[in-house]
Enzyme design. Structure first.
Site, mmCIF file in Angstrom:
data_model
loop_
_atom_site.group_PDB
_atom_site.id
_atom_site.type_symbol
_atom_site.label_atom_id
_atom_site.label_comp_id
_atom_site.label_asym_id
_atom_site.label_seq_id
_atom_site.Cartn_x
_atom_site.Cartn_y
_atom_site.Cartn_z
ATOM 1 N N ASP A 138 0.850 -1.185 0.000
ATOM 2 C CA ASP A 138 0.000 0.000 0.000
ATOM 3 C C ASP A 138 0.890 1.242 0.000
ATOM 4 O O ASP A 138 1.931 1.268 0.671
ATOM 5 C CB ASP A 138 -0.881 -0.013 1.254
ATOM 6 C CG ASP A 138 -2.306 0.387 0.962
ATOM 7 O OD1 ASP A 138 -2.517 1.525 0.515
ATOM 8 O OD2 ASP A 138 -3.206 -0.433 1.192
ATOM 9 N N ASP A 179 -3.425 4.773 -2.298
ATOM 10 C CA ASP A 179 -4.573 5.264 -1.548
ATOM 11 C C ASP A 179 -5.067 6.612 -2.088
ATOM 12 O O ASP A 179 -4.263 7.521 -2.328
ATOM 13 C CB ASP A 179 -4.119 5.436 -0.085
ATOM 14 C CG ASP A 179 -5.259 5.583 0.888
ATOM 15 O OD1 ASP A 179 -5.951 4.590 1.122
ATOM 16 O OD2 ASP A 179 -5.443 6.691 1.422
ATOM 17 N N GLU A 207 -6.623 3.738 -6.027
ATOM 18 C CA GLU A 207 -7.948 3.762 -5.415
ATOM 19 C C GLU A 207 -8.688 4.976 -5.949
ATOM 20 O O GLU A 207 -8.357 6.115 -5.597
ATOM 21 C CB GLU A 207 -7.848 3.845 -3.879
ATOM 22 C CG GLU A 207 -9.199 3.625 -3.238
ATOM 23 C CD GLU A 207 -9.375 4.255 -1.867
ATOM 24 O OE1 GLU A 207 -10.409 4.014 -1.238
ATOM 25 O OE2 GLU A 207 -8.497 5.019 -1.430
ATOM 26 N N HIS A 266 -11.485 -3.696 2.563
ATOM 27 C CA HIS A 266 -11.538 -3.389 3.991
ATOM 28 C C HIS A 266 -12.369 -2.145 4.307
ATOM 29 O O HIS A 266 -12.479 -1.772 5.471
ATOM 30 C CB HIS A 266 -10.109 -3.199 4.505
ATOM 31 C CG HIS A 266 -9.434 -2.040 3.837
ATOM 32 N ND1 HIS A 266 -9.100 -2.043 2.503
ATOM 33 C CD2 HIS A 266 -9.060 -0.831 4.303
ATOM 34 C CE1 HIS A 266 -8.555 -0.876 2.190
ATOM 35 N NE2 HIS A 266 -8.516 -0.120 3.259
ATOM 36 N N ASP A 267 -12.908 -1.492 3.284
ATOM 37 C CA ASP A 267 -13.736 -0.305 3.517
ATOM 38 C C ASP A 267 -15.231 -0.571 3.291
ATOM 39 O O ASP A 267 -16.062 0.299 3.546
ATOM 40 C CB ASP A 267 -13.326 0.831 2.570
ATOM 41 C CG ASP A 267 -11.918 1.328 2.857
ATOM 42 O OD1 ASP A 267 -11.495 1.286 4.028
ATOM 43 O OD2 ASP A 267 -11.240 1.751 1.889
HETATM 44 C C1 NOJ Z 1 -8.818 4.601 1.719
HETATM 45 C C2 NOJ Z 1 -8.471 3.429 2.571
HETATM 46 O O1 NOJ Z 1 -8.822 2.244 1.890
HETATM 47 C C3 NOJ Z 1 -9.209 3.612 3.871
HETATM 48 O O2 NOJ Z 1 -9.160 2.460 4.667
HETATM 49 C C4 NOJ Z 1 -8.636 4.813 4.567
HETATM 50 O O3 NOJ Z 1 -9.378 5.075 5.726
HETATM 51 C C5 NOJ Z 1 -8.659 6.053 3.675
HETATM 52 N N1 NOJ Z 1 -8.291 5.791 2.320
HETATM 53 C C6 NOJ Z 1 -7.703 7.095 4.190
HETATM 54 O O4 NOJ Z 1 -6.389 6.669 3.987
#
Ligand code: NOJ
Ligand code: CA
Length: 537
Positions: free
Chosen positions: A104, A206, A272, A333-334
């Site tokens: 990451d 990210d 992302e 994970h989100d």
């Molecule tokens: C995206 C990540 O996947 C998430 O878990 C994170 O809270 C935010 N970006 C901030 O880095």
């Protein structure tokens, strides 16, 4: 990747697997997963499951205000997860098994504990002041603009000592770097070089759409379609993100990032990115000079219907530039667990077949191969700042519960109480139990992955939707040289008759129920309720 995929890159033909290191395997009995834990499970990943690349969510030194997405040192490992030697061992061992390693990269913000920010906030004239985004208060003392943070509240915090606000679109402990400053760009490109020199094969980047903000930091307009029931502190949810996201200048930066990746050929950049198709597709670069894989999350937002899923795939295929390679994500994970989102285990099986047979690189989220459902997190155990700030129903903890390995205490994840509770279903839903059950979700994933490895049509073939199917069925052909495969997915709870006489006879190679194989007559066949088939033609 397989030598027989000449002309294709490893990141096109391989299957990715996301590991949330805190939750995968604890090796030292502190209740938190770690890198030696991942190392101990490499044989599972290679031999049992059969994935080609792992993406590790952040394992860097961090105060864990956002569980590692608040990084205090980009070039080290948090002692909680191991050390650099453990990381090097993991890379060596993964590579020796033919597994690529993706890490990451969190370029938009650091932790407020990062040495750069500690300096930056020390005084207005500190040489690193401009490494972050500092602004004077408005005359009335309020923040410089109206932006809100993703996790609630304003996106600005006042530093009383120096009298200025700093920008943070996540928690206040995640101050945002100023990518308009060339020193920041250089330092952050060097982070990529640091990990490439240690052998990593790719980066998941990210929120790269946020890297550059409007030069004047103008107010975002209100969102006329905001849901009426947002919590009072959800300023972000009530705005359009006109000035904080996807600014034209970001593409210059992504090109520089890509040039840096190209210093080690075949390094893959994954972004992302959440914008609509027309904005999203720009991240491939006008000539393929930006990201190889802007993450495609669109299937996660679809209702569980054949029509919506097909439209999402077809729209994507139509929007891609000729050099653009598709990719699909069904969980991370989100987001809530896919088995919960799509309505249950039968749907999750069809979803697995969809993910692993479309044209493009699939990313499997750890535990989805067992059909894990949302964890039940008692309110007092909520860890995630999003859940704490915006309400229990928004907590991302539900998809971060420990991996379920065996029917023993803590599911074999840890000898201690884990940082999040193991789901109650672990006794039956775990790797060991599912391996022993020929019809399990895990055996379906294994079968799909083996089939994908053995059929070029699935790894790299063309995609052609089939129109002459009943409502509720999504069917498509995948073809490569002499090989042709039909995938037919029944999204409904009722049997559906298929009549595709032009396709003649076929042979079932995978069935989601794992109950049938052998010859079928495409002119007259029936898909069971919630059944998907991969049929060799
Ligand atoms: C995206 C990540 O996947 C998430 O878990 C994170 O809270 C935010 N970006 C901030 O880095
Ligand atoms: Ca541990």
């Amino acid at each position: 990747m397989s030598n027989h995929d000449a002309g294709f890159h490893w990141w096109q033909t391989g299957v990715f697997y996301q590991i949330y290191p805190r939750s995968f395997q604890d090796s030292n009995g502190d209740g938190i997963g770690d890198l030696p834990g991942v190392l101990a499970r490499l044989d599972y990943l290679k031999e049992t499951l059969g994935v080609d690349a792992i993406w590790l969510s952040p394992f860097y030194p961090s105060p864990m205000a956002d569980f590692g997405y608040d990084i205090a040192d980009y070039c080290d490992v948090d002692p909680m997860f191991g050390d650099l030697a453990a990381f090097d061992r993991l890379v060596t061992e993964a590579h020796s098994r033919g597994i690529k390693v993706i890490v990451d990269y969190v370029p938009n913000h650091t932790s407020d504990r990062h040495a750069w920010f500690i300096e930056s906030r020390a005084s207005r004239d500190n040489p690193k002041r401009d490494w972050y985004i500092w602004r004077d208060p408005k005359p009335d003392g309020s923040p410089p603009n109206n932006w809100g943070g993703f996790f609630g509240g304003p996106a600005w915090t006042l530093d009383k000592a120096t009298g200025q606000y700093y920008l943070h679109q996540f928690v206040p402990e995640q101050p945002e770097l100023n990518w308009r400053n060339p020193e920041v760009v250089k330092a952050m490109l060097d982070v990529l070089r640091f990990w490439m020199a240690r052998g990593v094969d790719g980066f998941r980047m990210d929120v790269v759409g946020l890297l550059i903000k409007d030069a004047e930091l103008r107010d975002n307009p209100p969102n006329p379609n905001a849901p009426p029931d947002l919590p009072a502190n959800d300023i972000f949810g009530r705005q359009l993100h006109t000035y904080n996201e996807d600014q034209e200048e970001v593409h210059d930066l992504i090109r520089q990032i890509r040039q840096t990746l190209d210093e080690h050929p075949e390094t893959c950049g994954i972004g992302e990115l959440w914008g609509d198709l027309s904005r999203w597709v720009k991240y491939y670069g006008e000539n393929g000079d930006e990201l190889q894989l802007p993450f495609n999350f669109r299937l996660m937002g679809q209702p569980w219907t054949a029509e919506a899923m097909r439209r999402s795939v077809d729209d994507l295929e139509a929007a891609l530039p000729p050099f653009g390679w598709p990719n699909y994500v069904l969980g991370n994970h989100d987001q809530i667990r896919l088995a919960t989102r799509f309505g249950g285990q039968p749907q999750a099986r069809v979803a697995a077949m969809l993910l692993l047979t479309l044209r493009g690189t699939p990313t499997v989220y750890y535990g989805d191969e067992l059909g894990l459902e949302n964890g039940v997190i008692p309110p007092e155990k909520i860890q995630d700042p999003q859940g704490i700030n915006l309400g229990a129903h928004r907590t991302r903890d539900v998809s971060r519960t420990p991996m379920q390995w065996e029917n023993i205490p803590q599911a074999g994840f840890s000898s201690a109480e884990p940082w999040l509770p193991v789901s109650a279903d672990y006794a039956s839903r775990n790797v060991a139990t599912q391996l022993a059950d020929p019809g399990s979700m895990l055996n379906l994933y294994r079968r799909l992955l083996t089939t994908r490895r053995s059929m070029a049509a699935l790894r790299r073939g063309s995609y052609q939707p089939v129109d002459t199917v009943p409502a509720g069925v999504f069917a498509y052909l995948r073809a490569d040289a002499g090989e042709r495969v039909l995938v037919a997915l029944n999204f409904t709870g009722k049997p559906c008759r298929l009549s595709l006489p032009d396709l003649g006879q076929g042979r079932v190679v995978v069935a989601t129920h794992l109950t049938r194989d052998g010859a079928v007559d495409l002119g007259d066949m029936t898909l069971d309720a919630h059944e998907g088939l991969v049929i060799a033609l």
